[in-house]
Design a protein around this motif. Structure first.
Motif, short mmCIF file in Angstrom:
data_model
loop_
_atom_site.label_atom_id
_atom_site.label_comp_id
_atom_site.label_asym_id
_atom_site.label_seq_id
_atom_site.Cartn_x
_atom_site.Cartn_y
_atom_site.Cartn_z
N LEU A 233 33.07 28.54 38.78
CA LEU A 233 34.05 29.23 39.40
C LEU A 233 33.94 30.64 39.55
N SER A 234 32.70 30.86 39.25
CA SER A 234 32.09 32.45 39.45
C SER A 234 32.48 32.96 40.86
N GLY A 235 33.19 33.99 41.00
CA GLY A 235 33.76 34.56 42.24
C GLY A 235 35.31 34.24 42.38
N CYS A 236 35.82 33.31 41.47
CA CYS A 236 37.27 33.32 41.45
C CYS A 236 37.92 34.59 41.24
N ASP A 237 39.39 35.07 41.59
CA ASP A 237 39.94 36.21 41.57
C ASP A 237 39.82 36.71 40.22
N LEU A 238 40.21 35.88 39.05
CA LEU A 238 40.24 35.90 37.69
C LEU A 238 39.73 34.85 36.93
N LEU A 239 39.55 35.09 35.81
CA LEU A 239 38.96 33.74 34.85
C LEU A 239 39.77 34.20 33.54
N THR A 240 40.38 33.32 33.01
CA THR A 240 40.86 33.71 31.58
C THR A 240 40.12 32.84 30.33
#
Length: 313
Positions: A233-240
């Protein structure tokens, strides 16, 4: 350059923890909390004095007010470490009560503002029930930004977009858990990894829909079980991301490529849901129905445990 630093080049990294003493080493922009994380933190010897001091300062007030003071106190400590925003959650036991959710959200924001924190640095977390989404729509109109959590279905994401919420937190790991358990002995871990992971596919679909249609709501993948899900999911707006997985990314120097990109999304038709349509679409998704209900129950249990800890102080 380690993978955490590579990830930060195209995704905003958010720490998923109530343990603010761990935050600095990962330099996240934002941080998220939930009842379970706060419960875990306050049971640690490192944070027991903070809990006791906060309860003592507000002794005699109604229990729900003291709880909000505790949540905000942790949020204030987190905001000393992160330059961006903190997410603070409304009691999960109010997930089907719009009016009560609105009252708690407004009180939490008022406590932050009384401590000198502008509301732009706080995200109010609400469960992605119909009632939670409608409460968020009203809060957003008041300038109170929201993070809609416990999101498992595409219809939940669309309803949040229509409500113009600031951010959504689709859960990757819990979707993965459901499909793995459902498949039982037929589950093929290798075949279902990376971009084929059902949780990854869910977030990727939401991301593509939002980008194609110019929806401003931020997409923040959450609830990860392994770094493979994060990498996919790299490139997603944010990752928590939890501290354990942040440490794994930090320890790896392997190349991390961008996967999600607004320039490379497949066309999808616009859809909207009224209340009846939303409830039916959610009902049709067995995984989302079960995981939403389970998530609310688990957060409600931990909220009750936090109540008891506070009462015992």
């Amino acid at each position: 350059m380690n993978q955490l630093d590579q990830l930060k080049a195209f995704t905003t990294v958010v720490a998923d923890t109530g343990n603010f003493l761990q935050l600095a080493q990962f330099a996240p922009r934002d941080a998220t909390t939930n009842p379970s994380l706060i419960l875990k933190a306050v049971q640690s010897p490192d944070y027991a004095p903070l809990l006791k001091a906060t309860v003592e300062a507000h002794r005699g007030q109604p229990l729900d007010e003291i709880v909000d003071h505790v949540l905000v106190r942790f949020g204030l400590e987190i905001l000393k470490v992160v330059p961006g925003r903190v997410s603070t959650e409304v009691d999960a036991r109010l997930s089907f009560d719009k009016a009560a959710s609105l009252a708690r959200a407004r009180r939490i924001i008022a406590l932050y503002e009384a401590a000198g924190v502008p509301r732009e640095r706080v995200l109010i977390k609400l469960a992605s029930t119909w009632e939670g989404i409608q409460a968020a729509a009203e809060l957003e109109r008041e300038g109170i930004r929201c993070n809609l959590t416990l999101l498992f279905a595409f219809c939940q994401a669309v309803a949040c977009a229509d409500a113009k919420v600031q951010l959504i937190s689709p859960f990757v790991g819990r979707i993965y858990d459901w499909y793995k358990k459902s498949a039982g002995a037929n589950w093929d871990e290798t075949a279902m990894a990376g971009v084929n992971d059902p949780g990854v596919k869910s977030v990727s679909q939401i991301y593509a829909y939002f980008k194609q249609h110019g929806i401003k709501t931020e997409v923040m993948g959450a609830s990860f079980r392994n770094i493979g899900q994060i990498q996919a999911l790299s490139g997603c707006d944010l990752l928590t991301i939890s501290p354990d997985l942040l440490a794994q990314l930090q320890a790896s120097d392997a190349t991390l490529a961008r996967v999600l990109d607004p320039a490379r999304v497949q066309p999808m038709p616009v859809v909207h849901y009224d209340e009846a349509g939303f409830r039916f679409a959610l009902n049709e998704d067995a995984m989302a129905t079960e995981k939403l209900a389970e998530g609310i129950r688990l957060f409600a249990v931990d909220a009750g445990k936090l109540d008891k800890l506070i009462e015992a102080c």
